[in-house]
Design a protein around this motif. Structure first.
Motif, PDB file in Angstrom:
ATOM      1  N   LYS A  66      34.711  39.815  34.116  1.00  0.00           N
ATOM      2  CA  LYS A  66      33.762  38.697  34.047  1.00  0.00           C
ATOM      3  C   LYS A  66      33.831  38.001  32.694  1.00  0.00           C
ATOM      4  CE  LYS A  66      30.395  40.257  37.430  1.00  0.00           C
ATOM      5  NZ  LYS A  66      29.035  40.761  37.644  1.00  0.00           N
ATOM      6  N   ARG A  67      34.040  38.785  31.653  1.00  0.00           N
ATOM      7  CA  ARG A  67      34.030  38.253  30.303  1.00  0.00           C
ATOM      8  C   ARG A  67      35.367  37.611  29.898  1.00  0.00           C
ATOM      9  NH1 ARG A  67      32.875  42.788  27.671  1.00  0.00           N
ATOM     10  NH2 ARG A  67      34.917  43.065  26.776  1.00  0.00           N
ATOM     11  N   MET A  68      36.497  38.167  30.355  1.00  0.00           N
ATOM     12  CA  MET A  68      37.787  37.754  29.811  1.00  0.00           C
ATOM     13  C   MET A  68      38.714  37.005  30.774  1.00  0.00           C
ATOM     14  SD  MET A  68      38.701  41.071  27.487  1.00  0.00           S
ATOM     15  CE  MET A  68      39.907  40.259  26.466  1.00  0.00           C
ATOM     16  N   LEU A  69      38.426  37.035  32.060  1.00  0.00           N
ATOM     17  CA  LEU A  69      39.328  36.394  33.013  1.00  0.00           C
ATOM     18  C   LEU A  69      38.977  34.933  33.236  1.00  0.00           C
ATOM     19  CD1 LEU A  69      39.770  39.100  35.784  1.00  0.00           C
ATOM     20  CD2 LEU A  69      41.400  38.458  34.019  1.00  0.00           C
ATOM     21  N   GLU A  70      40.002  34.134  33.425  1.00  0.00           N
ATOM     22  CA  GLU A  70      39.830  32.736  33.799  1.00  0.00           C
ATOM     23  C   GLU A  70      39.599  32.679  35.308  1.00  0.00           C
ATOM     24  OE1 GLU A  70      39.892  30.180  31.622  1.00  0.00           O
ATOM     25  OE2 GLU A  70      40.162  31.624  29.997  1.00  0.00           O
ATOM     26  N   PRO A  71      38.955  31.639  35.814  1.00  0.00           N
ATOM     27  CA  PRO A  71      38.680  31.552  37.260  1.00  0.00           C
ATOM     28  C   PRO A  71      39.927  31.629  38.136  1.00  0.00           C
ATOM     29  CG  PRO A  71      37.429  29.910  36.075  1.00  0.00           C
ATOM     30  CD  PRO A  71      38.341  30.551  35.070  1.00  0.00           C
ATOM     31  N   HIS A  72      41.055  31.112  37.667  1.00  0.00           N
ATOM     32  CA  HIS A  72      42.273  31.125  38.478  1.00  0.00           C
ATOM     33  C   HIS A  72      42.988  32.483  38.482  1.00  0.00           C
ATOM     34  CE1 HIS A  72      43.798  30.230  34.439  1.00  0.00           C
ATOM     35  NE2 HIS A  72      44.912  30.815  34.835  1.00  0.00           N
ATOM     36  N   GLU A  73      42.524  33.444  37.669  1.00  0.00           N
ATOM     37  CA  GLU A  73      43.174  34.750  37.576  1.00  0.00           C
ATOM     38  C   GLU A  73      42.563  35.787  38.517  1.00  0.00           C
ATOM     39  OE1 GLU A  73      44.751  34.795  33.016  1.00  0.00           O
ATOM     40  OE2 GLU A  73      42.638  35.260  33.334  1.00  0.00           O
ATOM     41  N   ILE A  74      41.536  35.408  39.229  1.00  0.00           N
ATOM     42  CA  ILE A  74      40.834  36.344  40.112  1.00  0.00           C
ATOM     43  C   ILE A  74      40.603  35.668  41.465  1.00  0.00           C
ATOM     44  CG2 ILE A  74      38.558  35.663  39.308  1.00  0.00           C
ATOM     45  CD1 ILE A  74      37.797  38.632  39.479  1.00  0.00           C
ATOM     46  N   PHE A  75      40.671  36.452  42.538  1.00  0.00           N
ATOM     47  CA  PHE A  75      40.456  35.902  43.876  1.00  0.00           C
ATOM     48  C   PHE A  75      39.912  36.979  44.803  1.00  0.00           C
ATOM     49  CE2 PHE A  75      44.744  37.474  43.643  1.00  0.00           C
ATOM     50  CZ  PHE A  75      44.980  38.080  44.866  1.00  0.00           C
ATOM     51  N   MET A  76      39.308  36.534  45.891  1.00  0.00           N
ATOM     52  CA  MET A  76      38.739  37.441  46.889  1.00  0.00           C
ATOM     53  C   MET A  76      39.774  37.661  47.988  1.00  0.00           C
ATOM     54  SD  MET A  76      36.047  39.185  47.774  1.00  0.00           S
ATOM     55  CE  MET A  76      34.446  38.591  47.330  1.00  0.00           C
ATOM     56  N   LYS A  77      39.994  38.927  48.332  1.00  0.00           N
ATOM     57  CA  LYS A  77      40.930  39.275  49.398  1.00  0.00           C
ATOM     58  C   LYS A  77      40.408  40.537  50.074  1.00  0.00           C
ATOM     59  CE  LYS A  77      45.717  40.734  50.054  1.00  0.00           C
ATOM     60  NZ  LYS A  77      46.961  41.080  49.350  1.00  0.00           N
ATOM     61  N   GLU A  78      40.271  40.487  51.382  1.00  0.00           N
ATOM     62  CA  GLU A  78      39.801  41.637  52.162  1.00  0.00           C
ATOM     63  C   GLU A  78      38.486  42.198  51.611  1.00  0.00           C
ATOM     64  OE1 GLU A  78      43.071  44.345  52.052  1.00  0.00           O
ATOM     65  OE2 GLU A  78      44.400  42.994  53.123  1.00  0.00           O
ATOM     66  N   LYS A  79      37.546  41.317  51.337  1.00  0.00           N
ATOM     67  CA  LYS A  79      36.200  41.674  50.863  1.00  0.00           C
ATOM     68  C   LYS A  79      36.182  42.384  49.509  1.00  0.00           C
ATOM     69  CE  LYS A  79      34.308  41.981  55.512  1.00  0.00           C
ATOM     70  NZ  LYS A  79      33.584  42.792  56.467  1.00  0.00           N
ATOM     71  N   ALA A  80      37.217  42.196  48.708  1.00  0.00           N
ATOM     72  CA  ALA A  80      37.256  42.793  47.371  1.00  0.00           C
ATOM     73  C   ALA A  80      37.911  41.808  46.405  1.00  0.00           C
ATOM     74  CB  ALA A  80      38.044  44.093  47.395  1.00  0.00           C
ATOM     75  N   TYR A  81      37.444  41.812  45.168  1.00  0.00           N
ATOM     76  CA  TYR A  81      38.060  40.957  44.163  1.00  0.00           C
ATOM     77  C   TYR A  81      39.393  41.551  43.742  1.00  0.00           C
ATOM     78  CZ  TYR A  81      33.891  38.130  43.633  1.00  0.00           C
ATOM     79  OH  TYR A  81      32.848  37.276  43.866  1.00  0.00           O
ATOM     80  N   HIS A  82      40.380  40.680  43.584  1.00  0.00           N
ATOM     81  CA  HIS A  82      41.694  41.066  43.106  1.00  0.00           C
ATOM     82  C   HIS A  82      41.996  40.276  41.846  1.00  0.00           C
ATOM     83  CE1 HIS A  82      43.621  43.276  46.596  1.00  0.00           C
ATOM     84  NE2 HIS A  82      42.414  42.959  47.055  1.00  0.00           N
ATOM     85  N   VAL A  83      42.748  40.898  40.933  1.00  0.00           N
ATOM     86  CA  VAL A  83      43.130  40.266  39.681  1.00  0.00           C
ATOM     87  C   VAL A  83      44.654  40.170  39.659  1.00  0.00           C
ATOM     88  CG1 VAL A  83      43.033  40.417  37.171  1.00  0.00           C
ATOM     89  CG2 VAL A  83      41.129  41.300  38.538  1.00  0.00           C
ATOM     90  N   HIS A  84      45.176  39.007  39.291  1.00  0.00           N
ATOM     91  CA  HIS A  84      46.623  38.822  39.197  1.00  0.00           C
ATOM     92  C   HIS A  84      47.204  39.747  38.119  1.00  0.00           C
ATOM     93  CE1 HIS A  84      46.958  35.404  41.895  1.00  0.00           C
ATOM     94  NE2 HIS A  84      45.858  34.893  41.331  1.00  0.00           N
ATOM     95  N   ILE A  85      48.381  40.278  38.383  1.00  0.00           N
ATOM     96  CA  ILE A  85      49.036  41.208  37.456  1.00  0.00           C
ATOM     97  C   ILE A  85      49.229  40.573  36.084  1.00  0.00           C
ATOM     98  CG2 ILE A  85      51.259  42.328  36.959  1.00  0.00           C
ATOM     99  CD1 ILE A  85      49.519  43.996  38.747  1.00  0.00           C
ATOM    100  N   SER A  86      49.581  39.310  36.031  1.00  0.00           N
ATOM    101  CA  SER A  86      49.780  38.653  34.732  1.00  0.00           C
ATOM    102  C   SER A  86      48.511  38.714  33.882  1.00  0.00           C
ATOM    103  CB  SER A  86      50.234  37.203  34.921  1.00  0.00           C
ATOM    104  OG  SER A  86      49.271  36.480  35.651  1.00  0.00           O
ATOM    105  N   ALA A  87      47.359  38.553  34.506  1.00  0.00           N
ATOM    106  CA  ALA A  87      46.083  38.633  33.777  1.00  0.00           C
ATOM    107  C   ALA A  87      45.796  40.067  33.353  1.00  0.00           C
ATOM    108  CB  ALA A  87      44.957  38.102  34.651  1.00  0.00           C
ATOM    109  N   ILE A  88      46.102  41.022  34.215  1.00  0.00           N
ATOM    110  CA  ILE A  88      45.896  42.434  33.880  1.00  0.00           C
ATOM    111  C   ILE A  88      46.736  42.805  32.669  1.00  0.00           C
ATOM    112  CG2 ILE A  88      46.253  44.806  34.686  1.00  0.00           C
ATOM    113  CD1 ILE A  88      45.660  43.699  37.551  1.00  0.00           C
ATOM    114  N   GLU A  89      47.997  42.400  32.686  1.00  0.00           N
ATOM    115  CA  GLU A  89      48.895  42.704  31.564  1.00  0.00           C
ATOM    116  C   GLU A  89      48.438  42.006  30.283  1.00  0.00           C
ATOM    117  OE1 GLU A  89      52.661  41.547  33.223  1.00  0.00           O
ATOM    118  OE2 GLU A  89      53.017  43.571  34.024  1.00  0.00           O
TER     119      GLU A  89
END
Length: 98
Positions: A66-89
């Protein structure tokens, strides 16, 4: 290495070969990390299990997201939030983990 060796010799050998001592329990998250980083995105729980952002719970990962991710780096899939690997890294590198 064969026979008996002194502790300093063992340590020097390990340094030369790039070896380290590790707890068996620590190896589990390293295997997960290796598997997960091949994917395109991960759930909060998967990030926590692989300790990609440190030793955090799912709630801790969620707070950082919530604090560090940009809106385009996170998305909802199968009722759960997912974070793009590039953002995780990116966050892992900022935290000095990867």
């Amino acid at each position: 290495m064969e026979g008996y060796v002194s502790i300093p010799e063992l340590i020097e050998y390990m340094k030369r070969e790039g070896l380290v001592f590790a707890k068996e329990t620590d190896l589990g998250h390293l295997k997960l990390r290796e598997q997960y980083l091949r994917r395109k995105s991960l759930k909060y729980k998967e990030i926590a299990d692989a300790k990609l952002w440190g030793d955090l719970s799912k709630k801790g990962v969620e707070a950082i997201a919530k604090r560090m991710l940009e809106p385009h780096e996170i998305f909802m899939k199968e009722k759960a939030y997912h974070v793009h690997i590039s953002a995780i890294e990116r966050i892992a590198k900022l935290k000095g983990i990867l």
